[in-house]
Every structure is written in C-alpha cells, then in structure tokens.
Design a protein around this motif. Structure first.
Motif, PDB file in Angstrom:
ATOM      1  N   SER A  13       0.871  -1.172   0.000  1.00 27.24           N
ATOM      2  CA  SER A  13       0.000   0.000   0.000  1.00 27.24           C
ATOM      3  C   SER A  13       0.911   1.226   0.000  1.00 27.24           C
ATOM      4  O   SER A  13       1.889   1.268   0.764  1.00 27.24           O
ATOM      5  N   ASN A  15       0.306   4.057   1.138  1.00 28.04           N
ATOM      6  CA  ASN A  15       0.239   4.702   2.463  1.00 28.04           C
ATOM      7  C   ASN A  15       1.217   4.039   3.431  1.00 28.04           C
ATOM      8  O   ASN A  15       1.900   4.707   4.199  1.00 28.04           O
ATOM      9  N   SER A  39      -2.215  -4.745  -1.119  1.00 27.66           N
ATOM     10  CA  SER A  39      -3.099  -4.595   0.053  1.00 27.66           C
ATOM     11  C   SER A  39      -3.572  -3.156   0.160  1.00 27.66           C
ATOM     12  O   SER A  39      -3.398  -2.522   1.197  1.00 27.66           O
ATOM     13  N   ARG A  41      -5.751  -0.050   0.838  1.00 28.88           N
ATOM     14  CA  ARG A  41      -6.724   0.134   1.919  1.00 28.88           C
ATOM     15  C   ARG A  41      -7.578   1.372   1.689  1.00 28.88           C
ATOM     16  O   ARG A  41      -7.106   2.385   1.199  1.00 28.88           O
ATOM     17  N   GLY A  42      -8.848   1.249   2.076  1.00 23.43           N
ATOM     18  CA  GLY A  42      -9.754   2.381   2.032  1.00 23.43           C
ATOM     19  C   GLY A  42     -10.067   2.847   3.435  1.00 23.43           C
ATOM     20  O   GLY A  42      -9.471   2.352   4.403  1.00 23.43           O
ATOM     21  N   ARG A  43     -11.001   3.765   3.552  1.00 17.40           N
ATOM     22  CA  ARG A  43     -11.396   4.232   4.873  1.00 17.40           C
ATOM     23  C   ARG A  43     -12.250   3.168   5.548  1.00 17.40           C
ATOM     24  O   ARG A  43     -12.742   2.252   4.914  1.00 17.40           O
ATOM     25  N   TRP A  48      -9.117  -1.647  -0.781  1.00 17.23           N
ATOM     26  CA  TRP A  48      -9.199  -0.814  -1.992  1.00 17.23           C
ATOM     27  C   TRP A  48      -8.560  -1.636  -3.109  1.00 17.23           C
ATOM     28  O   TRP A  48      -7.340  -1.789  -3.149  1.00 17.23           O
ATOM     29  N   TYR A  56      -2.464   5.124  -7.832  1.00 16.83           N
ATOM     30  CA  TYR A  56      -2.281   4.931  -6.389  1.00 16.83           C
ATOM     31  C   TYR A  56      -1.102   5.772  -5.946  1.00 16.83           C
ATOM     32  O   TYR A  56       0.029   5.545  -6.406  1.00 16.83           O
ATOM     33  N   SER A  57      -1.357   6.743  -5.086  1.00 15.29           N
ATOM     34  CA  SER A  57      -0.252   7.591  -4.661  1.00 15.29           C
ATOM     35  C   SER A  57      -0.449   8.017  -3.216  1.00 15.29           C
ATOM     36  O   SER A  57      -1.578   8.060  -2.715  1.00 15.29           O
ATOM     37  N   SER A  58       0.661   8.294  -2.559  1.00 15.10           N
ATOM     38  CA  SER A  58       0.603   8.822  -1.189  1.00 15.10           C
ATOM     39  C   SER A  58       1.644   9.910  -1.049  1.00 15.10           C
ATOM     40  O   SER A  58       2.794   9.745  -1.451  1.00 15.10           O
ATOM     41  N   ASP A 102     -14.136  12.263  -0.842  1.00 16.43           N
ATOM     42  CA  ASP A 102     -14.245  11.443  -2.049  1.00 16.43           C
ATOM     43  C   ASP A 102     -14.441  12.370  -3.239  1.00 16.43           C
ATOM     44  O   ASP A 102     -14.868  13.501  -3.071  1.00 16.43           O
ATOM     45  N   ILE A 113      -9.740   9.214  -0.860  1.00 19.05           N
ATOM     46  CA  ILE A 113      -8.552   9.748  -0.195  1.00 19.05           C
ATOM     47  C   ILE A 113      -8.480   9.169   1.217  1.00 19.05           C
ATOM     48  O   ILE A 113      -9.498   9.087   1.908  1.00 19.05           O
ATOM     49  N   LEU A 114      -7.301   8.742   1.608  1.00 15.76           N
ATOM     50  CA  LEU A 114      -7.105   8.151   2.936  1.00 15.76           C
ATOM     51  C   LEU A 114      -5.993   8.899   3.660  1.00 15.76           C
ATOM     52  O   LEU A 114      -4.836   8.841   3.274  1.00 15.76           O
ATOM     53  N   GLY A 131      -3.118   9.555   1.108  1.00 17.24           N
ATOM     54  CA  GLY A 131      -3.192   8.592   0.019  1.00 17.24           C
ATOM     55  C   GLY A 131      -4.357   8.934  -0.890  1.00 17.24           C
ATOM     56  O   GLY A 131      -5.437   9.286  -0.417  1.00 17.24           O
ATOM     57  N   GLY A 133      -6.413   7.488  -4.415  1.00 15.34           N
ATOM     58  CA  GLY A 133      -6.616   6.494  -5.458  1.00 15.34           C
ATOM     59  C   GLY A 133      -7.613   7.051  -6.465  1.00 15.34           C
ATOM     60  O   GLY A 133      -8.618   7.649  -6.071  1.00 15.34           O
TER      61      GLY A 133
HETATM   62  C1  BTN Z   1     -11.589   5.460   0.513  1.00 17.35           C
HETATM   63  O1  BTN Z   1     -12.352   6.074  -0.230  1.00 17.35           O
HETATM   64  O2  BTN Z   1     -12.011   4.590   1.274  1.00 17.35           O
HETATM   65  C2  BTN Z   1     -10.127   5.829   0.498  1.00 17.35           C
HETATM   66  C3  BTN Z   1      -9.389   5.076  -0.549  1.00 17.35           C
HETATM   67  C4  BTN Z   1      -7.911   5.430  -0.589  1.00 17.35           C
HETATM   68  C5  BTN Z   1      -7.148   4.592  -1.587  1.00 17.35           C
HETATM   69  C6  BTN Z   1      -5.734   5.060  -1.763  1.00 17.35           C
HETATM   70  S1  BTN Z   1      -4.905   4.260  -3.089  1.00 17.35           S
HETATM   71  C7  BTN Z   1      -3.376   4.937  -2.566  1.00 17.35           C
HETATM   72  C8  BTN Z   1      -3.369   4.873  -1.054  1.00 17.35           C
HETATM   73  N1  BTN Z   1      -2.890   3.587  -0.590  1.00 17.35           N
HETATM   74  C9  BTN Z   1      -3.842   2.874   0.026  1.00 17.35           C
HETATM   75  O3  BTN Z   1      -3.690   1.736   0.500  1.00 17.35           O
HETATM   76  N2  BTN Z   1      -4.975   3.576   0.067  1.00 17.35           N
HETATM   77  C10 BTN Z   1      -4.821   4.877  -0.562  1.00 17.35           C
END
Ligand code: BTN
Length: 242
Positions: A13, A15, A39, A41-43, A48, A56-58, A102, A113-114, A131, A133
């Motif tokens: 990920s 993040n 892997s 991840r979202g909120r 994700w 995919y960026s952080s 979002d 966005i996370l 983060g 996506g």
């Molecule tokens: C959401 O809407 O639930 C947030 C999603 C965030 C996804 C991005 S993709 C890049 C970064 N790395 C992750 O694992 N998650 C965020």
C-alpha cells in the motif's frame, strides 16, 4: 519546496510505504506512486482493489501546525485531484468533492482519499500521509457503492499524465495554504461540493440527524441545518446524501 517521487511497480500500500519512509526520516514532499497495490486500503478498514491501470499515490507532508489544522489538507488534496482530472480530460470529466474526501462524477465514486497521521507530543504534527486512489481504467463493481472510472466516462488517460497534473496542482495549492490558510481551499472545495443545499442524514454514534447540507465549517466539519433552523457541525460519523 519540491516533491521527491518514488516510483514503484508494486507495493502493499502506498500509504504503508509512505509511513515506513516517514519513520526512517524521509522529508516532507515524498510522493509514493505505485502501478499496483497488493493490500490497498480504504477508509473504515475497507479494502481498496488496486489493479494495474489505476492511480495509487501517497504524499508525505510534515506540516508545521497542530494535527487538527493539518488534517484539513485533505480538502486541498481533493480539490487538487479534481482539478488535475479536469486538466487531463480537457474538462470532459468534472468531479464533485464529497464530504469528507471522495470525488464523485454523476453520483458515482471515482476517487478516494485516505489520510493518516502521526503526532509528536500530543497535538503537534509529526507527519501526514495523504493517500489518493483514482479509478482511471477500472472501477469496482459494487451495487451498494456505485463507482465509475475515467475510461468508463469516455476519457481514457495515462496514469503518468494524471500524476504529473496532480503534483502540479498540489504544488500550486500548498503555497496558497501556507499564505492564506484554509479559507481559499474551503471556497474552492465548496464550489464543487457534492450535495450542497440538498438533504443529508448523519448517523452519529448516539443519534441520527436529518437536515440540509448547507456548508463546510472552518474546522472542516460538515454543517447540517435541521428544518427548524438549528445547525449542527458534523466532524465524525457516517454521512449519507439522499
Ligand atoms: C476510501 O475512499 O475509502 C479511500 C481510498 C484510498 C485509496 C488510496 S490508493 C493509494 C493509497 N494507498 C492505500 O492503501 N490507500 C490509498
């Protein structure tokens, strides 16, 4: 202040990678970009899905302010990302910003966005990882949470072009934030706010509030106005737009 791009084929990920770099002392401005996540991840602990083809960026930032201030950078990122999408699609796709962070197109989610953070002693910000996506080529097929992608909207773009535009918009916005604070970011966000002036339901831990979504407070909370005129500031909990 510049950005330090870390370009990766695949990572768990972005993040997580940004946090690992932060713990090793990486400076503010590190930007992790991966073609694929194993892997993602979202909120709210959701996964994700992250196949090759989407963005995919952080971004690692070390803002010189308390965490409650720094957290509002998530609105700056949402605006920057929306503008970047407009730039690369020649305005064919114009995302709305959905509270808290979002991006939506025609009521379907195109970006999430996370935000993750670490603080030093209580409230001073050690670092912030933001983060982002974007569904460029693919979107998850989930009836409960309708989504879309740039390709599905007839605007296939290259992920590389999109990340460049995004970095450019963030680089333009950060000095505005540093000079003028949250106000101009908030105005830009409100101009593209999803569901503003429309009914909204907020399910808080202890009760449910129904009313109109009328604004964004200067602490980043959603302002809900009940029929009687009573206003509530919603900072946490689930918010549903009807
Ligand atoms: C959401 O809407 O639930 C947030 C999603 C965030 C996804 C991005 S993709 C890049 C970064 N790395 C992750 O694992 N998650 C965020």
């Amino acid at each position: 202040e510049g950005f330090y791009l870390h370009e990766l084929e695949v990572i768990d990920s972005t993040n997580e990678e940004a946090k690992r770099l932060a713990d090793k002392g990486a400076p503010s401005g590190a930007l992790i970009w991966a073609r694929q996540q194993t892997s993602g991840r979202g909120r709210r602990g959701r996964a994700w899905t992250s196949p090759v083809g989407n963005l995919y960026s952080s971004l690692l930032l070390r803002p010189d302010c308390p965490l409650f201030e720094a957290a509002k950078l998530t609105f700056l990122i949402a605006v920057a990302l929306a503008e970047a999408i407009e730039l690369v699609t020649g305005n064919r796709v114009r995302p709305d910003c959905k509270w808290p962070n979002d991006l939506m197109v025609n009521g379907r989610k195109i970006s999430g966005i996370l935000l993750e953070s670490a603080s030093n002693n209580g409230s001073e910000t050690d670092y912030l990882v933001i983060g982002a996506g974007v569904n460029v080529a693919f979107y998850p097929d989930d009836a409960e949470r309708p989504a879309t992608s740039l390709s599905a909207l007839g605007a296939p773009v290259s992920v590389g072009e999109l990340i460049s535009a995004y970095v450019g918009r963030v680089a333009d916005w950060l000095p505005v934030w540093e000079a003028q604070g949250f106000a101009p970011v908030r105005d830009a966000w409100l101009r593209r706010a999803y569901g503003i002036g429309a009914p909204v339901i907020a399910r808080l831990t202890e009760r449910t509030l129904e009313g109109m979504f009328v604004g964004l407070d200067d602490d980043g909370s959603l302002v809900l106005r009940e029929t009687g005129g009573m206003e509530h500031r919603i900072g946490a909990g689930e918010v549903f737009f009807k």
